[in-house]
Design a protein around this motif. Structure first.
Motif, PDB file in Angstrom:
ATOM      1  N   SER A 145       0.972  -1.296  -0.166  1.00 51.76           N
ATOM      2  CA  SER A 145       0.378  -0.615   0.054  1.00 51.76           C
ATOM      3  C   SER A 145       0.563   1.469   0.180  1.00 51.76           C
ATOM      4  N   ILE A 146       1.879   1.620   1.162  1.00 51.18           N
ATOM      5  CA  ILE A 146       2.960   2.454   0.812  1.00 51.18           C
ATOM      6  C   ILE A 146       3.221   2.337  -0.367  1.00 51.18           C
ATOM      7  N   LEU A 147       3.992   1.349  -0.716  1.00 48.53           N
ATOM      8  CA  LEU A 147       4.875   1.674  -2.200  1.00 48.53           C
ATOM      9  C   LEU A 147       3.867   1.909  -3.440  1.00 48.53           C
ATOM     10  N   ALA A 148       2.473   1.131  -3.523  1.00 51.60           N
ATOM     11  CA  ALA A 148       1.844   2.010  -4.517  1.00 51.60           C
ATOM     12  C   ALA A 148       1.236   3.650  -4.270  1.00 51.60           C
ATOM     13  N   GLY A 149       1.320   3.859  -3.313  1.00 46.69           N
ATOM     14  CA  GLY A 149       1.079   5.627  -2.846  1.00 46.69           C
ATOM     15  C   GLY A 149       2.503   6.339  -3.420  1.00 46.69           C
ATOM     16  N   LEU A 150       3.433   5.497  -2.988  1.00 46.09           N
ATOM     17  CA  LEU A 150       4.451   6.445  -3.784  1.00 46.09           C
ATOM     18  C   LEU A 150       4.887   7.045  -4.807  1.00 46.09           C
ATOM     19  N   LEU A 151       4.557   5.654  -5.248  1.00 47.85           N
ATOM     20  CA  LEU A 151       4.965   5.693  -7.046  1.00 47.85           C
ATOM     21  C   LEU A 151       3.403   5.573  -7.430  1.00 47.85           C
ATOM     22  N   ALA A 152       2.486   6.878  -6.957  1.00 50.07           N
ATOM     23  CA  ALA A 152       1.326   7.152  -7.750  1.00 50.07           C
ATOM     24  C   ALA A 152       2.108   8.593  -8.099  1.00 50.07           C
ATOM     25  N   ALA A 153       2.801   9.150  -6.734  1.00 51.20           N
ATOM     26  CA  ALA A 153       3.118  10.308  -6.657  1.00 51.20           C
ATOM     27  C   ALA A 153       4.456  11.115  -7.435  1.00 51.20           C
ATOM     28  N   GLY A 154       5.040   9.558  -7.653  1.00 50.78           N
ATOM     29  CA  GLY A 154       6.230  10.317  -8.355  1.00 50.78           C
ATOM     30  C   GLY A 154       7.052   9.578  -8.172  1.00 50.78           C
ATOM     31  N   LEU A 155       7.058   8.915  -6.852  1.00 53.97           N
ATOM     32  CA  LEU A 155       8.597   8.197  -6.863  1.00 53.97           C
ATOM     33  C   LEU A 155       9.192   7.286  -8.169  1.00 53.97           C
ATOM     34  N   ASP A 156      10.375   7.750  -8.640  1.00 52.28           N
ATOM     35  CA  ASP A 156      11.104   6.528  -9.095  1.00 52.28           C
ATOM     36  C   ASP A 156      11.118   5.192  -9.018  1.00 52.28           C
ATOM     37  N   PRO A 157      10.434   4.279 -10.753  1.00 57.85           N
ATOM     38  CA  PRO A 157      10.774   2.730  -9.284  1.00 57.85           C
ATOM     39  C   PRO A 157      11.918   2.589  -9.654  1.00 57.85           C
ATOM     40  N   ALA A 158      12.624   2.815 -10.732  1.00 60.04           N
ATOM     41  CA  ALA A 158      13.912   2.805 -10.423  1.00 60.04           C
ATOM     42  C   ALA A 158      15.067   2.460  -9.272  1.00 60.04           C
ATOM     43  N   LEU A 159      14.612   3.209  -8.172  1.00 56.38           N
ATOM     44  CA  LEU A 159      15.108   3.687  -7.192  1.00 56.38           C
ATOM     45  C   LEU A 159      14.355   2.418  -6.197  1.00 56.38           C
ATOM     46  N   VAL A 160      13.939   1.934  -6.090  1.00 54.08           N
ATOM     47  CA  VAL A 160      13.202   1.133  -5.422  1.00 54.08           C
ATOM     48  C   VAL A 160      13.743  -0.652  -5.289  1.00 54.08           C
ATOM     49  N   ARG A 180       8.567 -15.109  -2.334  1.00 55.36           N
ATOM     50  CA  ARG A 180       8.225 -16.437  -3.676  1.00 55.36           C
ATOM     51  C   ARG A 180       8.679 -15.170  -5.362  1.00 55.36           C
ATOM     52  N   ALA A 181       9.212 -16.628  -6.171  1.00 57.28           N
ATOM     53  CA  ALA A 181      10.180 -15.554  -7.032  1.00 57.28           C
ATOM     54  C   ALA A 181       8.475 -15.499  -8.164  1.00 57.28           C
ATOM     55  N   GLU A 182       7.412 -15.710  -7.180  1.00 62.68           N
ATOM     56  CA  GLU A 182       6.604 -15.344  -8.963  1.00 62.68           C
ATOM     57  C   GLU A 182       5.698 -14.385  -8.075  1.00 62.68           C
ATOM     58  N   ARG A 183       6.315 -13.560  -6.472  1.00 68.05           N
ATOM     59  CA  ARG A 183       5.670 -12.199  -6.334  1.00 68.05           C
ATOM     60  C   ARG A 183       6.007 -11.775  -6.432  1.00 68.05           C
ATOM     61  N   ALA A 184       7.719 -11.811  -6.813  1.00 65.55           N
ATOM     62  CA  ALA A 184       8.307 -10.754  -7.102  1.00 65.55           C
ATOM     63  C   ALA A 184       8.058 -10.459  -8.585  1.00 65.55           C
ATOM     64  N   GLY A 185       7.914 -11.670  -9.575  1.00 69.88           N
ATOM     65  CA  GLY A 185       7.577 -10.926 -11.121  1.00 69.88           C
ATOM     66  C   GLY A 185       6.412 -10.785 -11.056  1.00 69.88           C
ATOM     67  N   GLU A 186       5.054 -10.592 -10.167  1.00 72.56           N
ATOM     68  CA  GLU A 186       4.490 -10.142 -10.324  1.00 72.56           C
ATOM     69  C   GLU A 186       4.447  -8.353  -9.920  1.00 72.56           C
ATOM     70  N   LEU A 187       5.766  -7.755  -9.223  1.00 65.17           N
ATOM     71  CA  LEU A 187       6.174  -7.107  -8.407  1.00 65.17           C
ATOM     72  C   LEU A 187       6.991  -5.459  -9.630  1.00 65.17           C
ATOM     73  N   ARG A 188       6.870  -6.323 -10.121  1.00 67.00           N
ATOM     74  CA  ARG A 188       8.734  -6.168 -11.129  1.00 67.00           C
ATOM     75  C   ARG A 188       7.521  -6.019 -12.339  1.00 67.00           C
ATOM     76  N   GLU A 189       5.739  -6.700 -12.605  1.00 66.91           N
ATOM     77  CA  GLU A 189       5.289  -6.574 -13.746  1.00 66.91           C
ATOM     78  C   GLU A 189       4.191  -5.355 -13.706  1.00 66.91           C
ATOM     79  N   ARG A 190       3.473  -5.149 -12.269  1.00 62.97           N
ATOM     80  CA  ARG A 190       2.944  -3.847 -11.664  1.00 62.97           C
ATOM     81  C   ARG A 190       3.151  -2.888 -11.260  1.00 62.97           C
ATOM     82  N   TYR A 191       5.061  -2.744 -11.106  1.00 67.53           N
ATOM     83  CA  TYR A 191       5.114  -1.446 -10.696  1.00 67.53           C
ATOM     84  C   TYR A 191       5.971  -1.682 -11.019  1.00 67.53           C
ATOM     85  N   GLY A 192       6.905  -1.755 -11.963  1.00 69.18           N
ATOM     86  CA  GLY A 192       8.608  -1.975 -12.751  1.00 69.18           C
ATOM     87  C   GLY A 192       9.716  -1.661 -11.851  1.00 69.18           C
ATOM     88  N   VAL A 193       9.528  -2.194 -10.665  1.00 70.68           N
ATOM     89  CA  VAL A 193      10.531  -2.069  -9.532  1.00 70.68           C
ATOM     90  C   VAL A 193      11.303  -2.818  -9.576  1.00 70.68           C
TER      91      VAL A 193
END
Length: 285
Positions: A20-35, A41-54
């Motif tokens: 929730s915090i991650l999504a809020g910060l990214l929506a406000a302009g935080l660069d995902p490359a800095l996160v 789980r590897a599946e969950r890591a892939g989900e975060l990469r795809e959803r947020y670009g982190v």
């Protein structure tokens, strides 16, 4: 701890609160490359990469994922289950930069417990967010550790502000705040469920009843979010003398609904204190 261009943030654990915090910060302009985020789980890591670009690492595949994530991090946000917070702090202690700030969003884990697992002088701040943070409508408390002075607390406030309303409280009030704001979204969802069930009981179609209950609770929330809104005044404005709403509210009072809510909040607070004692072990008894 402002979100400056060069600031790097590590999210260790990405359950509902940290996400929730991650999504809020990214929506406000935080660069995902800095996160960087770590999850089991590897599946969950892939989900975060795809959803947020982190950047996301799976500890199940890489025992050194947490260490790698914090090596160059300016802010490290601990978001694993409470039972795992102290072991995680011990794991990363030697890898943290001395200037890094450790921010814990775990319920029931005290600042002293976290500080005891880290190197002396490592700055720790405890936060209690809630899930609407992912929409930028959360409530996030901050409580200072022994080396977190006013300047650092202001920087923490700046960091978290995109996720919602940030309030600074002494640590001994965290459990009470959590009983209202941390658990509070579940209370609102429970109310919507109960309203939908009431509509069905009165003969409404199930789908229709769920829709109107959901939209009514959400709409009332928007009204409460308006500047200067007062819950009691809004309630009175809807309640005509001797009308249908007054009849319903009088029934709630007669059945002790305010007392039930207060008792539920007290139970949540007591359980948080109990979990803290369990995590601290025999020394806290």
């Amino acid at each position: 701890m402002t979100t400056q261009p060069s600031q790097r943030i590590a999210f260790l654990g990405c359950g509902s609160m940290n996400e929730s915090i991650l999504a809020g910060l990214l929506a406000a302009g935080l660069d995902p490359a800095l996160v960087t985020a770590t999850v089991r789980r590897a599946e969950r890591a892939g989900e975060l990469r795809e959803r947020y670009g982190v950047h996301a690492r799976a500890t199940g595949d890489d025992d050194g994922a947490n260490i790698a994530a914090v090596l160059d991090a300016d802010v490290v946000i601990l978001g694993v289950k409470p039972v795992g917070i102290v072991p995680l702090a011990r794991e990363i202690a030697s890898a943290l930069k001395p200037s890094a700030v450790v921010l814990s969003v775990a319920a029931a884990v005290s600042i002293a417990m976290i500080e005891g697992a880290l190197r002396e002088g490592q700055a720790v701040i405890r936060s209690m967010p809630n899930t609407p943070s992912r929409l930028g409508r959360g409530v996030l408390s901050i409580s200072a550790g022994s080396t977190a002075g006013p300047e650092l607390m202001e920087r923490a406030r700046d960091l978290l502000r995109p996720a919602g309303t940030v309030v600074e409280i002494p640590e001994h009030q965290v459990d009470a705040l959590s009983a209202v704001s941390g658990s509070g979204p579940a209370y609102a969802f429970y109310l919507a469920e109960a309203m939908a069930a009431a509509g069905i009981g009165l003969g409404l179609d199930a789908g229709l009843s769920e829709l109107i209950a959901r939209e009514t609770v959400a709409g009332a929330g928007f009204m409460l979010a308006e500047e200067g809104a007062d819950a009691a005044a809004l309630r009175r404005a809807v309640t005509s003398p001797n009308g249908t709403t007054q009849s319903a509210l009088e029934t709630f009072e007669e059945l002790g609904l305010p007392h039930t809510i207060a008792e539920g909040a007290r139970a949540a607070t007591a359980r948080a204190a109990e979990i803290t004692r369990e995590l601290a072990g025999p020394a806290s008894s």
